[in-house]
Design a protein around this motif. Structure first.
Motif, PDB file in Angstrom:
ATOM      1  N   GLN A  25      -6.656 -13.307 -82.441  1.00 39.72           N
ATOM      2  CA  GLN A  25      -7.148 -13.536 -83.463  1.00 39.72           C
ATOM      3  C   GLN A  25      -8.867 -13.658 -83.218  1.00 39.72           C
ATOM      4  OE1 GLN A  25      -5.512 -15.924 -86.717  1.00 39.72           O
ATOM      5  NE2 GLN A  25      -4.176 -16.668 -85.292  1.00 39.72           N
ATOM      6  N   PHE A  27     -12.677 -14.580 -84.843  1.00 41.20           N
ATOM      7  CA  PHE A  27     -13.512 -14.681 -86.093  1.00 41.20           C
ATOM      8  C   PHE A  27     -14.831 -14.321 -85.470  1.00 41.20           C
ATOM      9  CE2 PHE A  27     -16.195 -17.534 -88.524  1.00 41.20           C
ATOM     10  CZ  PHE A  27     -16.295 -16.872 -89.767  1.00 41.20           C
ATOM     11  N   LYS A  29     -18.951 -14.008 -86.274  1.00 37.23           N
ATOM     12  CA  LYS A  29     -20.089 -14.433 -87.080  1.00 37.23           C
ATOM     13  C   LYS A  29     -21.205 -13.277 -87.139  1.00 37.23           C
ATOM     14  CE  LYS A  29     -19.271 -19.456 -86.526  1.00 37.23           C
ATOM     15  NZ  LYS A  29     -19.852 -20.722 -86.272  1.00 37.23           N
ATOM     16  N   GLY A  34     -18.745 -16.687 -82.145  1.00 37.17           N
ATOM     17  CA  GLY A  34     -17.479 -16.730 -82.979  1.00 37.17           C
ATOM     18  C   GLY A  34     -16.357 -17.491 -82.465  1.00 37.17           C
ATOM     19  N   ASP A  35     -14.769 -17.216 -82.861  1.00 35.65           N
ATOM     20  CA  ASP A  35     -14.025 -18.035 -82.380  1.00 35.65           C
ATOM     21  C   ASP A  35     -12.760 -17.153 -81.801  1.00 35.65           C
ATOM     22  OD1 ASP A  35     -15.163 -20.536 -83.517  1.00 35.65           O
ATOM     23  OD2 ASP A  35     -14.237 -19.837 -85.364  1.00 35.65           O
ATOM     24  N   LYS A 174     -11.531 -11.167 -88.230  1.00 37.12           N
ATOM     25  CA  LYS A 174     -12.077 -11.941 -89.526  1.00 37.12           C
ATOM     26  C   LYS A 174     -13.622 -11.761 -89.164  1.00 37.12           C
ATOM     27  CE  LYS A 174      -8.262 -14.991 -90.436  1.00 37.12           C
ATOM     28  NZ  LYS A 174      -7.826 -16.194 -90.717  1.00 37.12           N
ATOM     29  N   PHE A 175     -14.261 -11.855 -90.314  1.00 35.13           N
ATOM     30  CA  PHE A 175     -15.806 -11.567 -90.212  1.00 35.13           C
ATOM     31  C   PHE A 175     -16.699 -12.105 -91.502  1.00 35.13           C
ATOM     32  CE2 PHE A 175     -13.356  -7.659 -88.918  1.00 35.13           C
ATOM     33  CZ  PHE A 175     -13.822  -7.614 -87.466  1.00 35.13           C
ATOM     34  N   GLU A 176     -17.680 -12.992 -91.169  1.00 35.77           N
ATOM     35  CA  GLU A 176     -18.647 -13.263 -92.163  1.00 35.77           C
ATOM     36  C   GLU A 176     -19.235 -11.971 -92.845  1.00 35.77           C
ATOM     37  OE1 GLU A 176     -20.869 -17.307 -90.621  1.00 35.77           O
ATOM     38  OE2 GLU A 176     -21.732 -15.467 -90.273  1.00 35.77           O
ATOM     39  N   LYS A 194     -13.074  -9.054 -95.788  1.00 38.09           N
ATOM     40  CA  LYS A 194     -13.643  -9.955 -94.850  1.00 38.09           C
ATOM     41  C   LYS A 194     -12.654 -10.055 -93.713  1.00 38.09           C
ATOM     42  CE  LYS A 194     -17.330 -11.290 -96.917  1.00 38.09           C
ATOM     43  NZ  LYS A 194     -18.970 -11.153 -96.577  1.00 38.09           N
ATOM     44  N   ALA A 195     -11.763  -9.331 -93.579  1.00 38.89           N
ATOM     45  CA  ALA A 195     -10.617  -9.302 -92.376  1.00 38.89           C
ATOM     46  C   ALA A 195      -9.812  -8.177 -92.486  1.00 38.89           C
ATOM     47  CB  ALA A 195      -9.598 -10.678 -92.747  1.00 38.89           C
TER      48      ALA A 195
END
Length: 220
Positions: A25, A27, A29, A34-35, A174-176, A194-195
């Motif tokens: 996963q 994420f 930004k 990100g994460d 996942k994205f901003e 967004k994902a």
């Protein structure tokens, strides 16, 4: 697959379980930070694994103790935490459900690559790590894979090969920003845009019938 199995010192448990899933996963930004989280989920085989953990060896494999697994995870956590631009590194292992994970925050995708390369180099002595596992530039996020699994798979015993028939790889990004397109035809784009999710059978990846590589186009 081999790298992830080694990563959590659960390679023998993976090879003895009937089913497992690797979940990756990210994420991201808009500024490129990100994460990241990587999960090895063997929960569908927990009844069998509970029995295996009470043994010393099985089918020629040494069975690691809970203490050995925890110690290896701690070593991995320390390795990742030393990477510049990486913070909030956490590892966990749930022996009730047999789920292990590592997570962190990254300043930019380049730093995330450095962290993954650090683990790769540590776990694959003598082998050169790929330059990139991820890339992010001008509204495009890319998952890159230059590692071939086929030769490692051929070296496994028939019993070990069987478990990959039900093993899965899942990537959730996942994205901003808003997702406008994905290059991998197996990708599912969320209604929110967004994902994205990519779920593949491990054997399809090993035999190169399908790829974990993906290029995600983003718009602000």
């Amino acid at each position: 697959m081999k790298l992830v199995a080694r990563l959590f010192l659960l390679s023998c448990l993976v090879s003895l379980s009937g089913c497992f899933e690797i979940v990756e996963q990210v994420f991201l930004k808009t500024d490129g930070s990100g994460d990241f989280q990587l999960v090895l989920n063997l929960s569908k085989s927990k009844t069998r694994l509970n029995s295996i953990m009470k043994m010393k060896t099985i089918n020629g494999h040494d069975v690691p103790s809970k203490e050995e697994i925890k110690s290896r995870l701690t070593d991995i956590e320390k390795t990742v935490a030393k990477t510049p631009g990486i913070s909030n590194v956490k590892t966990s292992v749930d022996f009730d459900n047999f789920i292990a994970s590592i997570s962190c925050n990254f300043k930019n995708v380049g730093r995330l690559n450095d962290a993954v390369k650090g683990i790769y180099t540590k776990e694959n002595a003598g082998k050169k790590a790929p330059d990139k596992f991820y890339d992010y530039n001008t509204g495009v996020f890319e998952r890159i894979n230059k590692y071939a699994f086929k030769e490692d798979y051929k070296k496994l015993s028939n019993a070990d090969k069987e478990i990959f028939a039900t093993a899965n790889y899942t990537a959730v990004f996942k994205f901003e920003s808003t997702v406008s397109a994905a290059s991998n035809k197996e990708t599912k784009i969320a209604p929110s845009k967004k994902a994205v999710m990519l779920k593949l059978n491990a054997l399809d990846v090993i035999h190169e019938k399908k790829s974990i590589e993906n290029k995600i186009n983003l718009t602000n």
